[in-house]
Write a protein that holds these residues in place. Sequence first.
Motif, mmCIF file in Angstrom:
data_model
loop_
_atom_site.group_PDB
_atom_site.id
_atom_site.type_symbol
_atom_site.label_atom_id
_atom_site.label_comp_id
_atom_site.label_asym_id
_atom_site.label_seq_id
_atom_site.Cartn_x
_atom_site.Cartn_y
_atom_site.Cartn_z
ATOM 1 N N ARG A 66 -20.774 0.501 -5.635
ATOM 2 C CA ARG A 66 -20.880 0.640 -4.189
ATOM 3 C C ARG A 66 -20.280 1.988 -3.796
ATOM 4 O O ARG A 66 -19.121 2.268 -4.080
ATOM 5 C CB ARG A 66 -20.151 -0.501 -3.495
ATOM 6 C CG ARG A 66 -20.348 -0.492 -2.020
ATOM 7 C CD ARG A 66 -19.587 -1.643 -1.389
ATOM 8 N NE ARG A 66 -19.677 -1.511 0.049
ATOM 9 C CZ ARG A 66 -20.267 -2.389 0.832
ATOM 10 N NH1 ARG A 66 -20.764 -3.469 0.322
ATOM 11 N NH2 ARG A 66 -20.336 -2.192 2.130
ATOM 12 N N TYR A 70 -23.665 2.147 0.668
ATOM 13 C CA TYR A 70 -24.844 2.028 -0.184
ATOM 14 C C TYR A 70 -24.493 1.361 -1.509
ATOM 15 O O TYR A 70 -23.374 1.470 -1.996
ATOM 16 C CB TYR A 70 -25.444 3.406 -0.475
ATOM 17 C CG TYR A 70 -26.014 4.074 0.749
ATOM 18 C CD1 TYR A 70 -27.305 3.812 1.154
ATOM 19 C CD2 TYR A 70 -25.244 4.950 1.506
ATOM 20 C CE1 TYR A 70 -27.836 4.417 2.281
ATOM 21 C CE2 TYR A 70 -25.764 5.552 2.626
ATOM 22 C CZ TYR A 70 -27.058 5.288 3.009
ATOM 23 O OH TYR A 70 -27.573 5.885 4.130
ATOM 24 N N GLN A 101 -30.799 3.807 -4.961
ATOM 25 C CA GLN A 101 -29.782 3.699 -3.923
ATOM 26 C C GLN A 101 -30.402 3.013 -2.714
ATOM 27 O O GLN A 101 -31.466 3.400 -2.251
ATOM 28 C CB GLN A 101 -29.286 5.094 -3.533
ATOM 29 C CG GLN A 101 -28.315 5.109 -2.404
ATOM 30 C CD GLN A 101 -27.852 6.512 -2.071
ATOM 31 O OE1 GLN A 101 -27.838 7.383 -2.917
ATOM 32 N NE2 GLN A 101 -27.469 6.742 -0.854
ATOM 33 N N TYR A 102 -29.746 1.978 -2.252
ATOM 34 C CA TYR A 102 -30.214 1.306 -1.050
ATOM 35 C C TYR A 102 -29.032 0.906 -0.184
ATOM 36 O O TYR A 102 -27.929 0.722 -0.672
ATOM 37 C CB TYR A 102 -31.133 0.118 -1.359
ATOM 38 C CG TYR A 102 -30.581 -0.888 -2.345
ATOM 39 C CD1 TYR A 102 -29.898 -1.996 -1.896
ATOM 40 C CD2 TYR A 102 -30.785 -0.725 -3.706
ATOM 41 C CE1 TYR A 102 -29.403 -2.925 -2.794
ATOM 42 C CE2 TYR A 102 -30.289 -1.646 -4.599
ATOM 43 C CZ TYR A 102 -29.610 -2.746 -4.138
ATOM 44 O OH TYR A 102 -29.123 -3.655 -5.022
ATOM 45 N N TRP A 103 -29.309 0.767 1.084
ATOM 46 C CA TRP A 103 -28.279 0.507 2.068
ATOM 47 C C TRP A 103 -27.852 -0.946 2.002
ATOM 48 O O TRP A 103 -28.667 -1.869 1.968
ATOM 49 C CB TRP A 103 -28.807 0.845 3.454
ATOM 50 C CG TRP A 103 -27.821 0.654 4.554
ATOM 51 C CD1 TRP A 103 -26.642 1.298 4.706
ATOM 52 C CD2 TRP A 103 -27.944 -0.222 5.671
ATOM 53 N NE1 TRP A 103 -26.010 0.876 5.837
ATOM 54 C CE2 TRP A 103 -26.790 -0.065 6.464
ATOM 55 C CE3 TRP A 103 -28.897 -1.128 6.079
ATOM 56 C CZ2 TRP A 103 -26.570 -0.780 7.630
ATOM 57 C CZ3 TRP A 103 -28.694 -1.823 7.243
ATOM 58 C CH2 TRP A 103 -27.534 -1.649 8.011
ATOM 59 N N ASP A 104 -26.546 -1.165 1.992
ATOM 60 C CA ASP A 104 -25.985 -2.510 1.991
ATOM 61 C C ASP A 104 -25.712 -2.901 3.430
ATOM 62 O O ASP A 104 -24.878 -2.306 4.101
ATOM 63 C CB ASP A 104 -24.698 -2.529 1.172
ATOM 64 C CG ASP A 104 -24.145 -3.936 1.008
ATOM 65 O OD1 ASP A 104 -24.899 -4.899 1.241
ATOM 66 O OD2 ASP A 104 -22.962 -4.056 0.653
#
Length: 106
Positions: A66, A70, A101-104
């Motif tokens: 993390r 992201y 990579q992706y948004w949390d």
Amino acid sequence: MKLKTFLCVSFLLVTLGFAAYLDSPYSFINKKYAYSADQPVMAQPVDVEPSSDVPVLEEKLEKIERVDDYIVETYQEYEVYKDKDGNVLKSEPTGKIDTLQYWDNQ
């Protein structure tokens, strides 16, 4: 104003009709090619068994971390050699690393 609109629409329809004619098998561009829809295509499926000498490329998940807001996943590409039964003989890393990579949103 009506005459101008009528001329524009007519020109557009004539242009589309001419483009459709050029795309058809009956146009002067396609006269050299023979088209026959009455004969079926004869194609035989080919059974190809993968060779055991050729490796299969697989990506394996290495780590998840993390960073700020992201989630970053890191994948490593491996050359996997298998025998005829599908058992893994050896697995070698290729050096190619991909990150996702992706948004949390939590």
